[in-house]
Design a protein around this motif. Sequence first.
Motif, PDB file in Angstrom:
ATOM      1  N   PHE A  45       0.925  -1.225  -0.034  1.00 11.66           N
ATOM      2  CA  PHE A  45      -0.025   0.102   0.013  1.00 11.66           C
ATOM      3  C   PHE A  45       0.774   1.206  -0.093  1.00 11.66           C
ATOM      4  CE2 PHE A  45      -3.517  -2.767   1.929  1.00 11.66           C
ATOM      5  CZ  PHE A  45      -4.278  -2.623   0.884  1.00 11.66           C
ATOM      6  N   TYR A  46       1.948   1.360   0.881  1.00 13.75           N
ATOM      7  CA  TYR A  46       2.753   2.585   0.723  1.00 13.75           C
ATOM      8  C   TYR A  46       3.322   2.830  -0.534  1.00 13.75           C
ATOM      9  CZ  TYR A  46       3.139   1.725   5.784  1.00 13.75           C
ATOM     10  OH  TYR A  46       2.881   1.429   7.146  1.00 13.75           O
ATOM     11  N   GLU A  47       3.744   1.719  -1.435  1.00 16.59           N
ATOM     12  CA  GLU A  47       4.344   1.758  -2.661  1.00 16.59           C
ATOM     13  C   GLU A  47       3.234   2.199  -3.638  1.00 16.59           C
ATOM     14  OE1 GLU A  47       7.388   1.983  -5.248  1.00 16.59           O
ATOM     15  OE2 GLU A  47       7.388   1.270  -3.349  1.00 16.59           O
ATOM     16  N   LYS A  48       1.935   1.683  -3.677  1.00 15.60           N
ATOM     17  CA  LYS A  48       0.709   2.211  -4.401  1.00 15.60           C
ATOM     18  C   LYS A  48       0.491   3.668  -4.240  1.00 15.60           C
ATOM     19  CE  LYS A  48      -1.479  -2.125  -5.181  1.00 15.60           C
ATOM     20  NZ  LYS A  48      -2.652  -3.146  -4.933  1.00 15.60           N
ATOM     21  N   MET A  49       0.605   4.114  -2.708  1.00 13.59           N
ATOM     22  CA  MET A  49       0.419   5.638  -2.559  1.00 13.59           C
ATOM     23  C   MET A  49       1.411   6.361  -3.284  1.00 13.59           C
ATOM     24  SD  MET A  49      -1.137   5.691   1.428  1.00 13.59           S
ATOM     25  CE  MET A  49      -1.769   7.454   1.248  1.00 13.59           C
ATOM     26  N   LYS A  50       2.656   5.837  -2.978  1.00 15.94           N
ATOM     27  CA  LYS A  50       3.732   6.757  -3.630  1.00 15.94           C
ATOM     28  C   LYS A  50       3.432   7.047  -5.100  1.00 15.94           C
ATOM     29  CE  LYS A  50       7.628   6.021  -0.468  1.00 15.94           C
ATOM     30  NZ  LYS A  50       9.130   5.776  -0.455  1.00 15.94           N
ATOM     31  N   GLU A  51       3.025   5.837  -5.992  1.00 16.79           N
ATOM     32  CA  GLU A  51       2.885   6.016  -7.336  1.00 16.79           C
ATOM     33  C   GLU A  51       1.817   6.894  -7.450  1.00 16.79           C
ATOM     34  OE1 GLU A  51       2.198   1.704  -8.425  1.00 16.79           O
ATOM     35  OE2 GLU A  51       4.048   1.128  -7.953  1.00 16.79           O
ATOM     36  N   ALA A  52       0.770   7.123  -6.547  1.00 19.17           N
ATOM     37  CA  ALA A  52      -0.168   7.998  -6.767  1.00 19.17           C
ATOM     38  C   ALA A  52      -0.200   9.460  -6.320  1.00 19.17           C
ATOM     39  CB  ALA A  52      -1.545   7.254  -6.062  1.00 19.17           C
ATOM     40  N   GLY A  53       1.126   9.571  -5.805  1.00 13.23           N
ATOM     41  CA  GLY A  53       1.521  10.930  -5.208  1.00 13.23           C
ATOM     42  C   GLY A  53       1.381  11.290  -3.937  1.00 13.23           C
ATOM     43  N   HIS A  54       1.095  10.134  -3.142  1.00 17.31           N
ATOM     44  CA  HIS A  54       0.982  10.408  -1.782  1.00 17.31           C
ATOM     45  C   HIS A  54       2.038   9.718  -1.070  1.00 17.31           C
ATOM     46  CE1 HIS A  54      -3.167  11.417  -2.457  1.00 17.31           C
ATOM     47  NE2 HIS A  54      -3.236  10.463  -3.332  1.00 17.31           N
TER      48      HIS A  54
END
Length: 154
Positions: A45-54
């Motif tokens: 989830f941390y990786e997906k958030m980073k990809e989404a700009g969070h």
Amino acid sequence: MKEAGLVLDPGCSWVEAKGKVHAFLTGDNCHHPQAKDINVVLEGFYEKMKEAGHDGQDCGCIDDEADRSKAEMFCGHSERQAIAFGLINTAPGLPIWVTKNLYMCRSCHSLVKFISKVVRREISVRDTEEFHHFKDGECSCGDESYWEEINNKR
């Protein structure tokens, strides 16, 4: 706080799965039998958030270092572990109910909103002040009004 002799209760979150209640303490993320699986889920989830700009792992939405450490002290992030455990151990589509003994910080709040949107599940977190009901990336607390109220109490 340590120098002044003050002690803060550790963050603790509880979640029910398969008829049993499981507790997660702040900083105790390696003693649970499913710790590796829980950490893999959270890292995803941390990786997906980073990809989404969070940045869901950090309290990056707090500018002042004093407020940042206050948020860390009064949160503990234990609900992250409880939610990941719930996702692993409950059937898809079932809601996840978490109770915690401290405030939920903005970072955890943002992360749970993100998770609820990605996995399309309802997640409820009861902290010391409120029930946060997350669904489709939104929270029932009204976000900004909740944070204003919490900041005024500290």
